[in-house]
Design a protein around this motif. Sequence first.
Motif, PDB file in Angstrom:
ATOM      1  N   PHE A  19       0.824  -1.202   0.000  1.00 33.18           N
ATOM      2  CA  PHE A  19       0.000   0.000   0.000  1.00 33.18           C
ATOM      3  C   PHE A  19       0.861   1.256   0.000  1.00 33.18           C
ATOM      4  N   ARG A  20       1.943   1.249   0.751  1.00 36.59           N
ATOM      5  CA  ARG A  20       2.834   2.410   0.760  1.00 36.59           C
ATOM      6  C   ARG A  20       3.412   2.657  -0.636  1.00 36.59           C
ATOM      7  N   TRP A  23       0.666   4.222  -2.782  1.00 39.29           N
ATOM      8  CA  TRP A  23       0.447   5.634  -2.466  1.00 39.29           C
ATOM      9  C   TRP A  23       1.559   6.492  -3.052  1.00 39.29           C
ATOM     10  N   LYS A  57      -0.964   8.320   2.715  1.00 40.50           N
ATOM     11  CA  LYS A  57      -2.292   7.809   2.388  1.00 40.50           C
ATOM     12  C   LYS A  57      -3.230   8.963   2.039  1.00 40.50           C
ATOM     13  N   GLN A  61      -4.926   9.954  -1.646  1.00 43.91           N
ATOM     14  CA  GLN A  61      -6.355  10.145  -1.851  1.00 43.91           C
ATOM     15  C   GLN A  61      -6.642  11.515  -2.455  1.00 43.91           C
TER      16      GLN A  61
END
Length: 90
Positions: A19-20, A23, A57, A61
């Motif tokens: 996930f990092r 992002w 994060k 977004q």
Amino acid sequence: KYITLVSAHQDRDRQKRDFRRLWITRINAVIRDKGVYYNYSKFIHDLYKRQLLLNRKILAQIAILNRNCIYMIYNEIIKNEDSKEYLEMI
């Protein structure tokens, strides 16, 4: 049982890493697309230097949902940088 717990722990760590990376990739794509910055690391460095503390994060977004906010953040960094340079000249 022990092997299952170790595997689950490793998978959670891998998921965090993945996930990092996602992002960072999203942020980098947006800032390079419009020429805001030439790379991700300079952007993050300037954010922390100006004490605009947003985690990756949230930045990702913002980059996906509203690119104009990234440009507003960039303008805030530049505004602070220009004012400091002006004060140093005086």
